[in-house]
Write a protein that holds these residues in place. Structure first.
Motif: not given
Length: 334
Positions: A14-42
């Motif tokens: 149950x705890x592993x599933x909860x941790x993965x759910x938080x991770x996937x939620x963060x991935x989804x949010x970052x991917x939706x707003x990926x234009x607001x991020x910048x990496x070293x490669x540009x």
């Protein structure tokens, strides 16, 4: 020690599933707003970059090679990613703390129980005979479930015993270490009811070595093994097969006698065989003249039937075996 809880594997899953759910939620949010991020490669963020950023961000690693640069991306990090990071850490750290805390708490409870328990009953084997013995013990006044320790190698049997509030020990009672965990050296009685006679002999030998003063009561299937149990240290031996056979034989002639025997052996209803000390007013008299139906006298650890010459007069310190009325006996169907 008995305790109602979910299994450790289910809790971890149950705890592993909860941790993965938080991770996937963060991935989804970052991917939706990926234009607001910048990496070293540009060259912008790919989906893999979003997974990478969410992972290092929630784990508080934070290499800094990918960072939010627009106000909206930073606001999302403050409002959404940071709470997700906190919950992710709570899940991971909480699992470790819960395991350590539970182990420490269980060890403390067992240690306190070992120091406190005295004059309890150890039941080896929680099969048909062991369950019946426990039911009779619990039916007696003053016997609490936490004063009975069940030792067995069958986890299902131990789960059933734990559901009744009994203390359970998993292991073979032929090993002295297992009986020590059950506190056999401080027990007032040890009931030995395994499925095999050879196991009963080994357990009796081990139990008598650990508990020289305890009362050991054993059950065997064959009468030819009674002397082995007696030599091994058993105080009383019950032959289960012969007892059942005698009752079957009696039932062919007088079936109602079997009902009466069952009534006497059932302590919670009807009539029951009990033991009590003699009263001062009863000393010197005959047990046949008492209001109770006396079956025998216990004197200096020996039992004398009521028709024996030694039982003609009651002496100080004697104990009486008598028929006690528990509740009004209900009619039985033959």
């Amino acid at each position: 020690m008995p305790e109602t809880k979910i299994s450790p594997l289910a809790s971890i899953i149950r705890r592993i599933i909860g941790a993965l759910a938080f991770l996937f939620a963060a991935v989804f949010i970052v991917y939706i707003g990926r234009d607001g991020y910048r990496d070293n490669n540009g060259d912008g963020l790919s989906f893999l970059d979003c997974v990478y950023y969410a992972t290092v961000s929630l784990s508080t690693t934070g290499y800094g090679d990918i960072a939010p640069v627009t106000p909206m991306a930073r606001l999302v990090n403050i409002v959404v990613i940071t709470p997700l990071r906190v919950m992710f850490l709570i899940v991971l750290v909480g699992t470790t703390l819960e395991v350590l805390t539970e182990r420490s708490r269980q060890a403390l409870r067992i240690q306190k129980w070992r120091h406190r328990v005295r004059d309890h009953v150890v039941v080896v084997g929680f099969g048909t005979k062991g369950r019946s013995a426990v039911n009779s013990l619990l039916a007696e006044e003053g016997t609490e479930p936490n004063q009975v320790v069940v030792v067995d190698t069958d986890q299902q049997a131990l789960d059933a015993a734990s559901a009744l509030g009994l203390i359970t020990v998993h292991g073979s009672a032929t090993k002295s270490d297992v009986l020590r965990v059950a506190g056999a050296q401080r027990a007032r009685a040890i009931v030995i009811a395994p499925n095999r006679d050879d196991t009963a002999v080994l357990v009796t030998l081990t139990a008598r070595e650990l508990a020289p003063k305890a009362s050991i009561l054993a059950s065997v299937r064959e009468a030819e093994n009674v002397h082995l149990l007696k030599q091994s240290g058993a105080d009383q031996v019950v032959v289960s097969s012969e007892t059942a056979g005698r009752l079957l034989g009696i039932a062919t002639r007088t079936p109602l006698v079997v009902d009466m025997v069952e009534d006497l052996l059932t302590p919670e209803t009807g009539l029951a065989i009990a033991e009590r000390p003699v009263e001062q007013s009863e000393e010197g008299g005959s047990p046949r003249h008492l209001p109770d139906i006396v079956l025998g006298i216990v004197r200096d650890g020996r039992l004398y039937r009521v028709d024996a010459p030694e039982a003609d007069a009651i002496e100080p310190g004697d104990r009486l075996l008598y028929v006690r009325k528990v509740t009004p006996a209900e009619g039985r169907k033959s």
